[in-house]
Enzyme design. Structure first.
Site, PDB file in Angstrom:
ATOM      1  N   ASP A   1       1.949  -3.955  -9.451  1.00 58.74           N
ATOM      2  CA  ASP A   1       1.973  -4.854  -9.785  1.00 58.74           C
ATOM      3  C   ASP A   1       2.237  -4.898 -12.204  1.00 58.74           C
ATOM      4  OD1 ASP A   1       0.455  -6.028  -7.663  1.00 58.74           O
ATOM      5  OD2 ASP A   1      -1.174  -5.564  -8.308  1.00 58.74           O
TER       6      ASP A   1
ATOM      7  N   SER B   1      -4.641  -9.158 -11.995  1.00 60.50           N
ATOM      8  CA  SER B   1      -5.378  -8.304 -12.823  1.00 60.50           C
ATOM      9  C   SER B   1      -3.819  -8.351 -13.901  1.00 60.50           C
ATOM     10  CB  SER B   1      -5.942  -7.922 -12.763  1.00 60.50           C
ATOM     11  OG  SER B   1      -5.474  -7.167 -11.218  1.00 60.50           O
TER      12      SER B   1
ATOM     13  N   HIS C   1       0.728  -1.144   0.429  1.00 57.24           N
ATOM     14  CA  HIS C   1       0.038  -0.065   0.169  1.00 57.24           C
ATOM     15  C   HIS C   1       0.879   1.442   0.587  1.00 57.24           C
ATOM     16  CE1 HIS C   1      -3.617  -2.573  -0.026  1.00 57.24           C
ATOM     17  NE2 HIS C   1      -3.350  -3.066   1.514  1.00 57.24           N
ATOM     18  N   THR C   2       2.164   1.377  -0.629  1.00 56.29           N
ATOM     19  CA  THR C   2       3.330   2.553  -0.719  1.00 56.29           C
ATOM     20  C   THR C   2       3.029   2.716  -2.247  1.00 56.29           C
ATOM     21  OG1 THR C   2       4.531   0.658  -0.444  1.00 56.29           O
ATOM     22  CG2 THR C   2       4.592   1.750   1.389  1.00 56.29           C
TER      23      THR C   2
ATOM     24  N   SER D   1     -11.521 -17.190 -22.746  1.00 53.19           N
ATOM     25  CA  SER D   1     -10.900 -17.378 -21.673  1.00 53.19           C
ATOM     26  C   SER D   1     -11.043 -19.105 -21.344  1.00 53.19           C
ATOM     27  CB  SER D   1     -11.251 -17.430 -20.671  1.00 53.19           C
ATOM     28  OG  SER D   1     -10.308 -18.134 -19.964  1.00 53.19           O
TER      29      SER D   1
HETATM   30  C1  GLA Z   1      -3.169  -4.146  -5.091  1.00 54.09           C
HETATM   31  C2  GLA Z   1      -2.671  -3.174  -5.928  1.00 54.09           C
HETATM   32  C3  GLA Z   1      -1.014  -2.751  -5.713  1.00 54.09           C
HETATM   33  C4  GLA Z   1      -1.018  -2.695  -4.291  1.00 54.09           C
HETATM   34  C5  GLA Z   1      -1.064  -3.447  -3.570  1.00 54.09           C
HETATM   35  C6  GLA Z   1      -0.884  -3.381  -2.269  1.00 54.09           C
HETATM   36  O1  GLA Z   1      -2.126  -5.155  -5.367  1.00 54.09           O
HETATM   37  O2  GLA Z   1      -3.035  -3.657  -7.320  1.00 54.09           O
HETATM   38  O3  GLA Z   1      -1.020  -1.913  -6.893  1.00 54.09           O
HETATM   39  O4  GLA Z   1      -1.962  -1.242  -3.875  1.00 54.09           O
HETATM   40  O5  GLA Z   1      -2.724  -4.228  -3.927  1.00 54.09           O
HETATM   41  O6  GLA Z   1       0.670  -2.709  -1.783  1.00 54.09           O
END
Ligand code: GLA
Length: 360
Positions: free
Chosen positions: A156, A112, A18-19, A55
């Site tokens: 991600d 995703s 969550h950073t 899919s």
């Molecule tokens: C999800 C979001 C990322 C990140 C994480 C928490 O995976 O897609 O961008 O914020 O949560 O670290």
């Protein structure tokens, strides 16, 4: 007619949760996993911008969509979003997009981003757009963030596009600069799903956390929360309790990522374990994104003797990541499974002989 196939991996975030929101712009340290989504695109006869999406994971049932469609809160939105973003670079003909994936969904390992990066890669190949990996990550992020409407950060998509097997990617989400770090050959990256799915697109918790960080930033009068460090923590005392705890998680988590990288370079496993344990406590108590089933897995791991275990990904379900000495991985998992009968081992990712090889 032309066609192109591309794939992208799932990820585990070693530390830095969550950073990466736009409000926070801190550091993250994810690594790609040996699970992949493959997307094959094929040019078809028909109206430009028409998409036929199938899919294997959903019985190859064809879904007819168009790049001009509004989102429908359906998994095919991810593909429409990617095609729409790509259509700015190249006019897209009618297309068939076929998906195949072994990425477990709802486990917090970013199915995703694997889907979006594989789709943009495939479209990049088909249209010979020559986008580099950073651009592909940014476009995949735009599809998920702006079109599908998940207020996610860029971690991600970056690791799915730029990550190297067996290595962690230290990404600064402010400057978007990154560096690869080899993971220890003696450590198995264990992932265990708690049995409760996590879903960012439909879950309101993640959106609420983004809103709370935005509020913290406003009250503190800063551009991003991660521009604050240890010496600024005293400033948080003026904030309402809940907002103070959210900001404290983000600021300390960002600092933990940087300390972890130093511990990784020094091979200091004790320090790495301390930081991972502190990350979990902060997610549980300050950011409140854990759930009892996840906490139970982390506690079991501690009872076994491994402190380096924490909630991975967006939270509110999903999985834990644990760094376990390779020679203890089997015994560790037997212990966890016995204490948590609903849990599932989703990866026994361990390094093989060289940094660039890994074994599932
Ligand atoms: C999800 C979001 C990322 C990140 C994480 C928490 O995976 O897609 O961008 O914020 O949560 O670290």
């Amino acid at each position: 007619m032309s066609q192109f196939t591309a794939k992208a991996p799932a990820r585990a975030n070693i530390i830095g949760e969550h950073t990466d929101y736009a409000t926070n712009q801190g550091h993250v340290l994810p690594t790609p996993l040996p699970f992949h989504t493959t997307v094959s695109v094929r040019e078809m006869a028909g109206t430009a911008g028409r998409l036929t999406i199938l899919s294997e994971n959903y019985g190859n049932q064809p879904h007819e969509r168009d790049i001009s469609d509004e989102p429908r809160h359906h998994w095919t939105d991810y593909l429409v979003g990617c095609a729409r973003v790509m259509s700015r670079n190249a006019k897209l003909p009618a297309l068939e997009l076929k998906i195949k994936s072994d990425v477990p969904i709802g486990s917090g390992i970013s199915s995703s981003a694997a889907l979006c990066v594989a789709t943009v890669r495939a479209l990049n190949g088909l249209t010979a757009a020559h986008l580099d990996d950073e651009r592909i990550a940014l476009m995949a992020h735009e599809a998920e963030h702006d079109y599908v409407g998940v207020p996610c950060g860029k971690m991600d998509q970056f690791v799915a596009s730029l990550g190297r097997p067996g290595q962690a990617l230290l990404l600064n989400t402010k400057t978007m600069t990154y560096r690869h770090y080899p993971l220890s050959m003696n450590t198995a990256v264990m992932l265990v799903n708690c049995g409760k799915k996590h879903d960012l697109a439909n879950g309101s918790g993640y959106k609420q956390r983004v809103a709370e960080c935005t509020e913290a930033r406003r009250l503190l009068g800063v551009t991003t929360l991660c521009e604050l460090g240890h010496k600024d923590l005293g400033r948080l005392s003026t904030l309402p309790d809940l907002i103070r705890r959210r900001a404290r998680h983000v600021i300390t988590e960002n600092l933990r990522v940087l300390e972890f990288v130093t511990a990784l370079e020094e091979g200091d496993m004790e320090r790495q374990a301390d930081l991972i344990a502190a990350s979990h406590a902060s997610q549980r108590d300050d950011f409140e994104v854990s759930i009892p089933e996840i906490d139970a897995l982390v506690e079991s791991s501690k009872r076994y003797g491994i402190r380096a275990a924490r909630l991975v990904g967006g939270g509110f379900g999903g999985s834990i990541i644990a760094l376990v000495p390779r020679d203890q991985a089997v015994a560790w998992w037997s212990f966890i499974a016995k204490e948590n009968p609903d849990s599932q081992l989703i990866s026994t990712y361990a390094l093989k002989n060289s940094e660039n090889e890994y074994a599932a």
